[in-house]
Design a protein around this motif. Structure first.
Motif, PDB file in Angstrom:
ATOM      1  N   GLU A 150       1.166  -1.165   0.045  1.00 52.59           N
ATOM      2  CA  GLU A 150      -0.064  -0.082  -0.039  1.00 52.59           C
ATOM      3  C   GLU A 150       0.794   1.219   0.062  1.00 52.59           C
ATOM      4  O   GLU A 150       1.545   1.456   1.005  1.00 52.59           O
ATOM      5  CB  GLU A 150      -0.953   0.165   1.214  1.00 52.59           C
ATOM      6  N   ALA A 151       0.892   1.981  -1.110  1.00 48.01           N
ATOM      7  CA  ALA A 151       1.835   3.156  -1.091  1.00 48.01           C
ATOM      8  C   ALA A 151       1.136   4.299  -1.562  1.00 48.01           C
ATOM      9  O   ALA A 151       1.579   5.254  -2.050  1.00 48.01           O
ATOM     10  CB  ALA A 151       2.872   2.863  -2.369  1.00 48.01           C
ATOM     11  N   THR A 152      -0.368   4.591  -1.307  1.00 50.46           N
ATOM     12  CA  THR A 152      -0.971   5.567  -1.604  1.00 50.46           C
ATOM     13  C   THR A 152      -1.408   6.279  -0.593  1.00 50.46           C
ATOM     14  O   THR A 152      -2.162   7.475  -0.368  1.00 50.46           O
ATOM     15  CB  THR A 152      -2.290   5.268  -2.219  1.00 50.46           C
ATOM     16  N   GLY A 153      -0.834   6.247   0.441  1.00 50.60           N
ATOM     17  CA  GLY A 153      -0.895   7.077   1.863  1.00 50.60           C
ATOM     18  C   GLY A 153      -2.039   6.593   2.836  1.00 50.60           C
ATOM     19  O   GLY A 153      -2.342   7.626   3.676  1.00 50.60           O
ATOM     20  N   HIS A 154      -2.759   5.410   2.750  1.00 47.37           N
ATOM     21  CA  HIS A 154      -3.598   4.970   3.753  1.00 47.37           C
ATOM     22  C   HIS A 154      -3.018   4.738   5.136  1.00 47.37           C
ATOM     23  O   HIS A 154      -3.487   4.950   6.110  1.00 47.37           O
ATOM     24  CB  HIS A 154      -4.402   3.640   3.185  1.00 47.37           C
ATOM     25  N   LEU A 155      -1.807   4.171   5.144  1.00 51.09           N
ATOM     26  CA  LEU A 155      -0.867   4.108   6.265  1.00 51.09           C
ATOM     27  C   LEU A 155      -1.522   3.230   7.362  1.00 51.09           C
ATOM     28  O   LEU A 155      -1.345   3.409   8.590  1.00 51.09           O
ATOM     29  CB  LEU A 155      -0.673   5.609   6.828  1.00 51.09           C
ATOM     30  N   ASP A 156      -2.210   2.218   6.822  1.00 52.09           N
ATOM     31  CA  ASP A 156      -2.772   1.319   7.644  1.00 52.09           C
ATOM     32  C   ASP A 156      -1.797   0.349   8.587  1.00 52.09           C
ATOM     33  O   ASP A 156      -2.122  -0.065   9.874  1.00 52.09           O
ATOM     34  CB  ASP A 156      -3.878   0.191   6.961  1.00 52.09           C
ATOM     35  N   ALA A 157      -0.530   0.322   7.853  1.00 53.08           N
ATOM     36  CA  ALA A 157       0.666  -0.769   8.472  1.00 53.08           C
ATOM     37  C   ALA A 157       0.737  -0.303  10.029  1.00 53.08           C
ATOM     38  O   ALA A 157       1.248  -0.868  10.615  1.00 53.08           O
ATOM     39  CB  ALA A 157       1.595  -0.787   7.639  1.00 53.08           C
ATOM     40  N   PHE A 158       1.054   1.067  10.000  1.00 49.93           N
ATOM     41  CA  PHE A 158       1.457   1.754  11.405  1.00 49.93           C
ATOM     42  C   PHE A 158       0.356   1.346  12.294  1.00 49.93           C
ATOM     43  O   PHE A 158       0.656   0.830  13.411  1.00 49.93           O
ATOM     44  CB  PHE A 158       1.442   3.291  11.429  1.00 49.93           C
ATOM     45  N   ALA A 159      -1.040   1.343  12.206  1.00 53.05           N
ATOM     46  CA  ALA A 159      -2.082   0.915  13.093  1.00 53.05           C
ATOM     47  C   ALA A 159      -1.968  -0.435  13.391  1.00 53.05           C
ATOM     48  O   ALA A 159      -1.918  -0.807  14.741  1.00 53.05           O
ATOM     49  CB  ALA A 159      -3.483   1.386  12.580  1.00 53.05           C
ATOM     50  N   TYR A 160      -1.893  -1.158  12.512  1.00 48.75           N
ATOM     51  CA  TYR A 160      -1.678  -2.812  12.766  1.00 48.75           C
ATOM     52  C   TYR A 160      -0.393  -2.953  13.499  1.00 48.75           C
ATOM     53  O   TYR A 160      -0.687  -3.825  14.385  1.00 48.75           O
ATOM     54  CB  TYR A 160      -1.507  -3.490  11.438  1.00 48.75           C
ATOM     55  N   SER A 161       0.604  -2.270  13.067  1.00 47.52           N
ATOM     56  CA  SER A 161       1.839  -2.618  13.885  1.00 47.52           C
ATOM     57  C   SER A 161       1.834  -2.407  15.495  1.00 47.52           C
ATOM     58  O   SER A 161       2.580  -2.972  16.354  1.00 47.52           O
ATOM     59  CB  SER A 161       3.400  -2.035  13.306  1.00 47.52           C
ATOM     60  N   PHE A 162       1.131  -1.084  15.844  1.00 50.00           N
ATOM     61  CA  PHE A 162       0.913  -0.663  17.189  1.00 50.00           C
ATOM     62  C   PHE A 162       0.152  -1.575  17.803  1.00 50.00           C
ATOM     63  O   PHE A 162       0.072  -1.949  18.964  1.00 50.00           O
ATOM     64  CB  PHE A 162       0.314   0.681  17.215  1.00 50.00           C
ATOM     65  N   LEU A 163      -1.107  -2.117  17.039  1.00 52.51           N
ATOM     66  CA  LEU A 163      -1.860  -3.252  17.738  1.00 52.51           C
ATOM     67  C   LEU A 163      -1.135  -4.641  18.099  1.00 52.51           C
ATOM     68  O   LEU A 163      -1.337  -5.156  19.284  1.00 52.51           O
ATOM     69  CB  LEU A 163      -3.151  -3.521  16.703  1.00 52.51           C
ATOM     70  N   PHE A 164      -0.219  -5.015  17.000  1.00 58.34           N
ATOM     71  CA  PHE A 164       0.602  -6.117  17.606  1.00 58.34           C
ATOM     72  C   PHE A 164       1.325  -5.571  18.505  1.00 58.34           C
ATOM     73  O   PHE A 164       1.686  -6.569  19.533  1.00 58.34           O
ATOM     74  CB  PHE A 164       1.705  -6.268  16.167  1.00 58.34           C
ATOM     75  N   GLY A 165       1.899  -4.486  18.720  1.00 56.32           N
ATOM     76  CA  GLY A 165       2.852  -4.182  19.878  1.00 56.32           C
ATOM     77  C   GLY A 165       1.992  -4.208  21.204  1.00 56.32           C
ATOM     78  O   GLY A 165       2.676  -4.380  22.202  1.00 56.32           O
ATOM     79  N   ALA A 166       0.891  -3.776  21.142  1.00 49.13           N
ATOM     80  CA  ALA A 166      -0.003  -3.926  22.166  1.00 49.13           C
ATOM     81  C   ALA A 166      -0.182  -5.203  22.930  1.00 49.13           C
ATOM     82  O   ALA A 166      -0.476  -5.511  24.050  1.00 49.13           O
ATOM     83  CB  ALA A 166      -1.315  -3.116  21.956  1.00 49.13           C
ATOM     84  N   MET A 167      -0.334  -6.610  22.127  1.00 48.44           N
ATOM     85  CA  MET A 167      -0.300  -7.817  22.513  1.00 48.44           C
ATOM     86  C   MET A 167       1.103  -8.148  22.906  1.00 48.44           C
ATOM     87  O   MET A 167       1.222  -9.053  23.940  1.00 48.44           O
ATOM     88  CB  MET A 167      -0.825  -8.490  21.356  1.00 48.44           C
ATOM     89  N   TYR A 168       2.230  -7.905  22.095  1.00 46.21           N
ATOM     90  CA  TYR A 168       3.530  -8.212  22.122  1.00 46.21           C
ATOM     91  C   TYR A 168       4.076  -7.637  23.748  1.00 46.21           C
ATOM     92  O   TYR A 168       4.626  -8.574  24.427  1.00 46.21           O
ATOM     93  CB  TYR A 168       4.242  -7.958  21.017  1.00 46.21           C
ATOM     94  N   PHE A 169       4.105  -6.457  23.905  1.00 43.80           N
ATOM     95  CA  PHE A 169       4.544  -5.873  24.938  1.00 43.80           C
ATOM     96  C   PHE A 169       4.008  -6.249  26.251  1.00 43.80           C
ATOM     97  O   PHE A 169       2.720  -6.785  26.195  1.00 43.80           O
ATOM     98  CB  PHE A 169       4.788  -4.338  24.972  1.00 43.80           C
ATOM     99  N   ARG A 170       4.654  -6.525  27.583  1.00 42.22           N
ATOM    100  CA  ARG A 170       4.285  -6.835  28.769  1.00 42.22           C
ATOM    101  C   ARG A 170       3.970  -5.993  29.837  1.00 42.22           C
ATOM    102  O   ARG A 170       3.385  -6.181  30.590  1.00 42.22           O
ATOM    103  CB  ARG A 170       4.984  -7.995  29.205  1.00 42.22           C
TER     104      ARG A 170
END
Length: 352
Positions: free
Chosen positions: A116-136
């Motif tokens: 996705e290279a048109t500026g939707h930038l969903d991957a940032f939100a997804y990665s933070f959600l991953f982090g919310a499960m990963y971090f303790r």
């Protein structure tokens, strides 16, 4: 390699031009974080008004459009690494965790990081959600959820899955069959709630004390009626063959008479589905529910041994290789599979 074969990026210089208002909007936001967005209220650009995390990162790191995209590409490795670690934490088996994440790679959740290279930038939100499960640590969970919420309102809704993720880490909560207030939630679950309350409070303050505002007309609601015939295919494409894990978890909860837990998983998913029905980009919206995949694996691992789960994931992985990956706007704009067997033509025939 699997990701590149599944959906090779189609990027050219025009993606970063002003013709794609998403990039223009993000760039203007990074220049003036709390400035109003000069865009019609029904436009996609107007909906980015309160999506401030990426503009703030861009301002801090002095990034322009291509710099933001390159930073987005790094989230592929972040999500992959965190995902493997989370799956290993659930199953205590490295091969199972690798198979699980390999099955996720063809999904939009992961592919959005570079495709996705048109500026939707969903991957940032997804990665933070991953982090919310990963971090303790509760503070890490708080800030991961907080930053995800300011990436996209759909990520804010998805934090309800994160709450369930941490709530179920407590053995007593995991066994709940009836409503009970005797088991206190995990401190990370409390952090998720505090993050949500902080987001709501700050958003109200910004509405009153800055030029930021967001208005939506009735024309924005239930756009799904324009593409109803595609909904089953789009729904399947969101999680592909991994729907088998979700459905298996649901059937197990019904069989084990755990309706409360089932309800707590269904309600957040239905909220995401309702929001997805309100917009053109159905698959992108429903992809915010991806934490449900890890919750489902968490449930399934209690009822099957490691070898059975491994065999099941092998089948799912093989199916994921031939499942179409669909990114949907006002028409089917991208249909990909690792084998180029003409899914786009098949879809047009089926949905006529």
């Amino acid at each position: 390699m699997l990701a590149l074969l599944s959906a090779p990026p189609k990027i050219d210089a025009t993606f970063f031009s002003d013709d794609h208002s998403y990039w223009y909007t993000v760039e203007k936001q990074s220049e003036n974080i709390f400035g109003p967005i000069a865009a019609p209220r029904e436009s996609h650009a107007a909906k980015k008004t309160f999506r401030l995390t990426v503009p703030l990162i861009a301002k801090t790191l002095d990034l322009k459009r291509k710099g933001i995209y390159l930073l987005q590409v790094t989230t592929f490795f972040v999500m992959l690494g965190m995902g493997i670690s989370l799956a290993r934490r659930i199953t205590s088996e490295s091969k199972v965790s690798s198979l699980f994440m390999a099955s996720m790679i063809p999904l939009y959740t992961i592919l959005s990081s570079y495709h996705e290279a048109t500026g939707h930038l969903d991957a940032f939100a997804y990665s933070f959600l991953f982090g919310a499960m990963y971090f303790r640590h509760p503070l890490q969970v708080f800030f991961a959820c907080f930053l995800a919420s300011w990436c996209d309102e759909r990520a804010f809704l998805a934090t309800s899955f994160i709450f369930m993720w941490w709530f179920l880490q407590d053995e007593n909560a995991n066994r709940l069959r009836v409503p009970s207030f005797s088991a206190y939630p995990d401190s990370r679950a409390v952090a998720v709630c505090l993050s949500g309350l902080s987001y709501i409070a700050l958003r109200f303050l910004l509405t009153f004390y800055t030029p930021l505002s967001l208005e939506m007309g009735r024309a924005d609601l239930l756009l799904v009626k324009e593409y109803t015939s595609f909904v089953p295919l789009l729904t399947y494409s969101t999680f592909g063959a991994l729907w088998a894990v979700i459905l298996t978890a649901g059937l197990l909860l019904i069989r084990q008479n755990r309706p409360l837990l089932l309800l707590f998983l269904i309600i957040p998913f239905l909220l995401q589905a309702i929001v997805a029905c309100m917009v053109w980009d159905f698959t992108r919206s429903l992809s915010f529910a991806f934490p449900l995949l890890f919750l489902s694996l968490f449930i399934v691992k209690d009822y099957f041994n490691t070898e059975t789960i491994k065999i099941g994931l092998c089948v799912i992985f093989l199916l994921s290789l031939i499942s179409p990956v669909i990114f949907f706007d006002s028409q089917i704009t991208n249909v990909h599979s690792i084998w180029h067997i003409g899914f786009d033509k098949l879809i047009k025939v089926v949905t006529k």
